[in-house]
Structure formats: C-alpha cells, structure tokens
Design an enzyme around this catalytic site. Sequence first.
Site, PDB file in Angstrom:
ATOM      1  N   ARG A 195      -0.878  -8.744  -6.055  1.00 43.95           N
ATOM      2  CA  ARG A 195      -1.876  -7.697  -5.768  1.00 43.95           C
ATOM      3  C   ARG A 195      -1.342  -6.304  -5.987  1.00 43.95           C
ATOM      4  O   ARG A 195      -0.338  -5.930  -5.369  1.00 43.95           O
ATOM      5  CB  ARG A 195      -2.300  -7.730  -4.289  1.00 43.95           C
ATOM      6  CG  ARG A 195      -3.030  -8.916  -3.929  1.00 43.95           C
ATOM      7  CD  ARG A 195      -3.390  -9.038  -2.470  1.00 43.95           C
ATOM      8  NE  ARG A 195      -3.902 -10.376  -2.366  1.00 43.95           N
ATOM      9  CZ  ARG A 195      -5.140 -10.720  -2.672  1.00 43.95           C
ATOM     10  NH1 ARG A 195      -6.030  -9.820  -3.007  1.00 43.95           N
ATOM     11  NH2 ARG A 195      -5.518 -11.974  -2.617  1.00 43.95           N
ATOM     12  N   CYS A 240      -1.309   2.870  17.097  1.00 41.69           N
ATOM     13  CA  CYS A 240      -0.457   1.682  17.135  1.00 41.69           C
ATOM     14  C   CYS A 240       0.877   1.984  17.818  1.00 41.69           C
ATOM     15  O   CYS A 240       1.453   3.055  17.640  1.00 41.69           O
ATOM     16  CB  CYS A 240      -0.215   1.163  15.720  1.00 41.69           C
ATOM     17  SG  CYS A 240       0.750  -0.360  15.711  1.00 41.69           S
ATOM     18  N   CYS A 271      -0.677 -14.390   2.773  1.00 43.78           N
ATOM     19  CA  CYS A 271      -0.582 -13.209   1.919  1.00 43.78           C
ATOM     20  C   CYS A 271       0.597 -12.397   2.462  1.00 43.78           C
ATOM     21  O   CYS A 271       0.566 -11.978   3.615  1.00 43.78           O
ATOM     22  CB  CYS A 271      -1.885 -12.415   2.015  1.00 43.78           C
ATOM     23  SG  CYS A 271      -1.828 -10.820   1.189  1.00 43.78           S
TER      24      CYS A 271
HETATM   25  S1  SF4 Z   1       1.977  -0.801   9.789  1.00 45.69           S
HETATM   26 FE1  SF4 Z   1       0.723  -1.894  11.287  1.00 45.69          FE
HETATM   27  S2  SF4 Z   1       2.164  -2.384  12.923  1.00 45.69           S
HETATM   28 FE2  SF4 Z   1       3.150  -0.764  11.714  1.00 45.69          FE
HETATM   29  S3  SF4 Z   1       2.540   1.167  12.754  1.00 45.69           S
HETATM   30 FE3  SF4 Z   1       1.050   0.759  11.119  1.00 45.69          FE
HETATM   31  S4  SF4 Z   1      -0.616  -0.293  12.131  1.00 45.69           S
HETATM   32 FE4  SF4 Z   1       1.163  -0.452  13.490  1.00 45.69          FE
END
Ligand code: SF4
Length: 365
Positions: free
Chosen positions: A262, A54, A190
Amino acid sequence: MSETRHNWTKEEVLDIYNKPLMELLYEAATVHRKRHDPNVVQVSTLLSIKTGGCSEDCGYCPQAARYHTDIEGNDLMNVQQVKAQALRAKEGGSSRVCMGAAWRNVKDGEEFDQVLEMVRTINKLDMEVCCTLGMLTENQAKRLAEAGLYAYNHNLDSSEEYYKEVISTRGYQDRLDTIDNVRKTNVTVCSGGIIGMGERLEDRAGMLVALSTLNPQPESTPINALVAVEGTPLEDQKPVSIWDMVRMVATTRIVMPETQVRLSAGRTQMTREGQAMCFFAGANSIFAGDKLLTTPNPDVNEDMEMFALLGLEPQKPFTKKVQPQTVEAKDSEFESLGEKPKWTRPEHTIERNEAAKERAKIIKQ
Ligand code: SF4
C-alpha cells in the site's frame, strides 16, 4: 512460481534494496506480474473514528496528546455517521473502509461494542472492513472477526532497534503479540511501517525482515513516507525522496510477493510519475480521500484521473478472500471479558520526544 520465503536476512534485503535501480525495478515488476494483475489497484478509505488525545508518544503522530499540534480531537463517531461515510467511500470507488481510533489498546465496554456495530454495518454494505485500534487481546480479535472484520492494521513502524528511538510507551513485542492474536482468527493482517523518521537503511531492511519472516506474511503492507507535522518530535525530518520510496516498495514486493503493498501517507508529496513508478515496482493499493486520519492525501477525483491516465482499475471487494459472515451481537458466542492486559510500558527516554513535550507545555501555558 517460486515459494514465498520466510527466512530473509537483513543482508539479503539490503542487497536487494541497493541494487542498480533498473535491475531492482525489473525484478520487482516481474515478481508482481507473476502474483498479481499489474493493472488492478485496491482502493481503501481511511476514516478516523476517534481522533486525537492519545496517551502514546509515537514521535511521528500529531494525535499524541503530549505534543502541540493543530489536531482537533473528536469523540468516537456514531454508527450512522460511519455508515454515511462508508457509502460515500463506496461511491468513490473504494472497496475497503479502514477505521482508525487513536487508542493505545482496545478496552472492552460501550465504545468497543459501538465499533463492533460499525464493523457489522460496513460488512453489510459489501465492503471490506479494516480496523486499526491499537493493541488487541485474543478475545477482542475474535469478537471483531465474528462481527465481520476483514483486516486488522497494526504497523511495526520500523526495525525493532529503531522503534525504541520513536516510541517509549510500548514495546515491539506488544505489536507482534497483537498480530499473533489477530492470526488466531480468520481476519487478515495489515502491517507495515514508515520511512523517513531518521532511520538507517539497515532499519528499513530490519522492518522488512520482521514482516517477511512472519508466517504467514501480512496480507497487506502499508509503506508510509513520514509526513513531518509541526509540533511532533519528528517535525524537522526532511521529506523522503521518491527514489527511497520506489526502492522500499520494490524491495517489499520482492520479499513479500503475495502481500498487497500500500502506498500510504506521503502521497501528496509524490508526483504522478513517482506514483506510477511505485505501481510499476509492485505497489497495488492506495488510500483514497483527502485525509489520511489527520494528514493530507490526494482527493478521490485526482486519484481516479490518475487511474484513467495509467489504465489502472480499482480492485473489487473480496477478490482475495471471501466476505466474512456477520454474527449479530445478540447471537455472539463471545462475551466482553473486561480484560486489563498488561501491555508493556518501557518508558525509556527519547530526547526528541521529551523536547517536543516540553515545547508543548510552554505553548499551552
Ligand atoms: S500512532 Fe496511534 S498509538 Fe501512536 S500516538 Fe498516534 S494515535 Fe496514538
């Protein structure tokens, strides 16, 4: 029954959080019983449909490409793989499948079309379908709704002030705008956060103010305890105490009486007694399965044993809202717009994130 309030202040929320514990538990349990069946707990299975790599810098996340963690990245799963996992989740007592992709935001194109097909497939299994795919435009939210999405997860993580200490690659307002886009459909919201990231109690209260002043409030609010993963900027954070977790759950229940609270990440660090106290304080959902995206979670059998011990029952799907209709791709009234929205990139410096990035560079050399 008292009205749901949307004007909580940080001071009021802090006063609730800091009440003597027995009083807090009693008040939260009383609210809980008025609005929910205290013996019913909703069970969701979280499925990482695209793992790792990511581009974001969330300080708690082992899936951020810039840090050095042992996460093995995976491309987007195919629809059949997802269907097989959903069926397994259903057999294990889950009423909902939540599909998570490690994306900054949804991009129109083949991969999103594949996710839409996954949503259609799971809705046809008569399970609630949730997605967590990052930032989302209104058209993308409408396409997900049309495919049969039941819920969209988009956490605020912390207070607006503390968010800047954890993430520099997007702004708090982007989160709120995405929630707003989801609200333009009939998909439920959510949204919750994480405690134990080094925030102050004021930040926990600030997050609950941000969530509870949304109108309507989120239908579901995950309360995560940080799982400090080696290689991430938050690797040295101390585990959250059960007392903090119970207080956070109870406060959430009082300020958001209708929401499904949750118990999410961090459950492996909690004893059964601790979890029972959280259920008493108003938690009424858990994630099942031995993994929560990439962090450990109790396995399904352990959870079902705990349910038997406590006399809890898994909630049936579509108890809170009717099942959405699935519209097939060929009959869709929305098309891919190929949008390229300009989500914010504040790019301020967070020293511990920078330090983790530098450590990762050295390790990877
Ligand atoms: S929480 Fe989601 S947006 Fe943030 S680094 Fe992890 S996968 Fe990426």
